[in-house]
Design an enzyme around this catalytic site. Structure first.
Site, PDB file in Angstrom:
ATOM      1  N   GLY A  59      11.441   8.217  -8.274  1.00 42.98           N
ATOM      2  CA  GLY A  59      11.538   7.196  -7.233  1.00 42.98           C
ATOM      3  C   GLY A  59      10.406   7.261  -6.220  1.00 42.98           C
ATOM      4  CG  ASP A 115      12.182  19.338  -4.676  1.00 45.79           C
ATOM      5  OD1 ASP A 115      12.983  19.036  -5.578  1.00 45.79           O
ATOM      6  OD2 ASP A 115      11.418  18.526  -4.130  1.00 45.79           O
ATOM      7  CG  HIS A 222      14.641  12.176  -0.881  1.00 45.94           C
ATOM      8  ND1 HIS A 222      14.025  13.173  -0.154  1.00 45.94           N
ATOM      9  CD2 HIS A 222      14.236  12.335  -2.161  1.00 45.94           C
ATOM     10  CE1 HIS A 222      13.293  13.917  -0.967  1.00 45.94           C
ATOM     11  NE2 HIS A 222      13.395  13.429  -2.183  1.00 45.94           N
ATOM     12  CG  ASP A 405       0.138 -22.467   3.844  1.00 41.33           C
ATOM     13  OD1 ASP A 405       0.349 -23.430   3.077  1.00 41.33           O
ATOM     14  OD2 ASP A 405      -0.850 -21.721   3.726  1.00 41.33           O
ATOM     15  CB  SER A 449      -5.738 -28.376   3.456  1.00 40.37           C
ATOM     16  OG  SER A 449      -4.538 -28.583   2.760  1.00 40.37           O
TER      17      SER A 449
END
Length: 599
Positions: A59, A115, A222, A405, A449
């Site tokens: 993760g 760990d 985490h 926008d 534009s």
């Protein structure tokens, strides 16, 4: 709360799938059979050198497997999402590295209890089998003023230790020396994170709730909450808050910095910030640090140690001397290590001036005001006010077919013109005015534009050089429209601004033959045709522009570009009517958007 959507094959198999995907896409990696362990494919290159092993819960990608390669890690052990890997896999990785001829194995571990326990158990088991194993625990978190007994957490600074230790190992340094040197460097690393949103473990709800408009300071990787919540500020404010906290001498976790210190800055995307946001934050961090007299030696900006999809960022600072930078700059084949400039950034020239150009002297009639300048200013004022008034309406129309926008884009042009009007005269030559406006919208409006309007104004300016009669204005409007069609690739009926502009310009071409007292009527009809053209786009199928990628059944509102054109023409007509009523001149009448003398 519901579990967040994620693009996975299964919750149970996501870690294995991710590890296999990484290894499959990198020619220099392989998987240790039976374990969630990634190793260098060229393990024979480790013979006679110290091997480096790291890892932790999944993760946090690209950490840690993304840092496997020559000059960095030799292997990485992956646990389940946000869970420490089992000691059996750590031990299997240690033994695999030892058996290819490594002189020892260094474990680089983030300071989390799981760990430390699992890597520590594997270390003891490996030593019991006669393997020389060392461990460096990285604890770079600056969040807590008084850390708990568990100590400071290991965060993104761990990646820097991978790099420095990897460089030493590649040079053939012995295990004990590497441990001693990187342990010393690790004392000069500090990290702090901030988040705008939580993250969610696959199959689970978000790890915490964060109300809209608030941010969490000092959170871990985490998904655990931080130490403080506050309102989200600007990037400059948030960065200043983070660096103030990291360097606060009253905190036991602070990083001691003083003016003149040289630092490596790591701006780490925790998962879901856009590249644009990351660039803004990086600039803010550099300005803040340099403002305190620090020398920015190197900068890393990107995703280095993430927390799944968390929208947040961490800042890591490494106190760096010449030797540290030498190791930092050493080559590596690790796929996730960025290509970084190897020169100090503080003191570098960050802007380049364009070469000076010869200024051409314009004819006097192109730089001084003329009899119609006041009315031209009135016209431009009306156009700007009208576009600003419809900004949100145009954005709403654009959200159905684009990025929402259109109103903002036209508002930028309007504000740029208003600003320009405050510091410039309106030249008596209308061609010069249109050329000036073309350059302005090209630079300040942006997007397609801006290019289209600039094309229109540039082409329309040509027939008006030295001419200011009705025929010239009719030719100018036609020339501008043809330029938009030629380069934009659209035609009337394609559901674009041309559906409002083309019928209006067709009507305006009648100015060439209209009697003096009929010119306002021509302008009135042109504005009405533009309005009807814009409204007709409700029923048209988009065949050009961004809307052409949207399913036709979803496009039920008028095209915002066409509505903007109709708005501009209405504003021009309104201004010219006011000008005609206020004018006392018998020799001129207002014309097609710009007053012109009656011939």
């Amino acid at each position: 709360m519901q579990a967040q959507k994620k693009l996975l094959n299964s919750v149970e198999g996501c870690v294995d799938d991710a590890l296999w995907g990484l290894v499959s896409g990198c020619g220099g990696l392989s998987v240790l059979q039976g374990h969630r362990v990634a190793l260098r494919s060229d393990l024979e290159a480790l013979k006679g050198r110290v091997a480096l092993l790291s890892g932790g819960g999944s993760g946090h990608e690209p950490a840690h497997a993304g840092y496997i390669g020559r000059g960095m890690l030799s292997g990485a052990v992956a646990g389940a999402v946000f869970a420490s890997p089992p000691p059996g896999s750590v031990l299997a990785a240690i033994l695999a590295l030892w058996r290819v001829g490594a002189t020892g194995v260094l474990l680089i571990v983030k300071n989390y209890t799981g760990d430390r326990l699992n890597f520590g158990l594997a270390l003891e088991q490996a030593r019991a089998q006669g393997v020389p194993v060392g461990m460096v625990i990285v604890a770079d978190d600056c969040a807590f003023a008084v850390p708990s007994k568990a100590g400071r957490r290991g965060l993104c600074g761990t990646v820097l230790i991978h790099k420095l230790a990897g460089a030493l190992a590649e040079e053939g340094c012995p295990l004990e020396e590497i441990v001693q040197r990187v342990t010393e460097v690790a004392r000069g690393i500090g990290t702090l994170g901030v988040s705008l949103s939580p993250c969610s473990v696959p199959g689970c709800c978000p790890t915490f709730d964060l109300p809209l408009g608030e941010m969490e300071l000092g959170l871990g990787i985490h998904g655990e909450p931080g130490i403080k919540r506050s309102k989200v500020g600007t990037a400059d404010e948030v960065v200043r808050t983070m660096i103030d906290h990291m360097t606060d001498p009253s905190s036991q976790s602070h990083l001691p910095l003083k003016a003149g210190d040289s630092v490596v800055l790591v701006v780490n995307n925790l998962g879901a910030l856009s590249c644009l946001e990351m660039a803004v934050i990086t600039g803010s961090a550099i300005r803040c640090l340099e403002g305190r007299g620090l020398c920015i030696a190197r900068v890393m900006s990107g995703s280095f140690m993430t927390s799944l999809e968390m929208a947040g960022v961490s800042l890591t600072l490494l106190l760096a001397n010449r030797e540290t930078l030498r190791l930092f700059d050493s080559k590596t084949t690790a796929p996730a290590w960025p290509n970084i400039s190897s020169v100090p950034l503080t003191g570098q020239i960050r802007t380049v001036k364009t070469s000076s150009q010869e200024k051409t002297t314009e004819p006097e009639e192109m730089t001084k005001e003329g009899p119609h300048s006041a009315l031209l200013r009135r016209v431009l004022d009306h156009v700007c006010v009208s576009l600003l008034a419809r900004q949100e309406e145009l954005n709403k129309l654009d959200r159905a077919a684009g990025d929402g926008d259109c109103g903002n884009t036209h508002a930028r042009a309007a504000r740029a013109i208003q600003e320009w009007l405050q510091g410039h005269v309106i030249p008596q030559c209308p061609g010069q005015l249109l050329s000036s406006l073309a350059g302005l919208v090209q630079e300040r409006m942006g997007g397609s534009s801006g290019a289209l309007y600039s094309l229109f104004l540039t082409a329309a300016a040509v027939p008006l050089r030295g001419h200011n009669d009705a025929g010239a204005w009719a030719d100018a409007m036609h020339a501008g429209t043809e330029a938009m069609k030629r380069y934009g690739g659209a035609e009337p009926g394609d559901r674009t601004m041309l559906d409002a502009l083309c019928p209006a310009v067709e009507e305006l071409r009648k100015l060439s033959s209209a009697p003096n007292d009929g010119q306002i009527a021509v302008l009135q009809r042109a504005a009405e045709r533009a309005d009807r053209g814009a409204e007709s786009t409700r029923d048209l199928t988009a065949r050009a522009g961004r809307a052409s990628y949207i399913a036709a059944e979803r496009l039920t509102l008028p095209d915002p570009g066409a509505v903007a054109i109709a708005t501009i023409l209405k504003a021009v007509l309104s201004a010219l009517k006011e000008g005609a009523e206020a004018s006392q001149s018998e020799s001129t009448l207002p014309g097609a958007g710009i007053p012109f003398p009656i011939k």
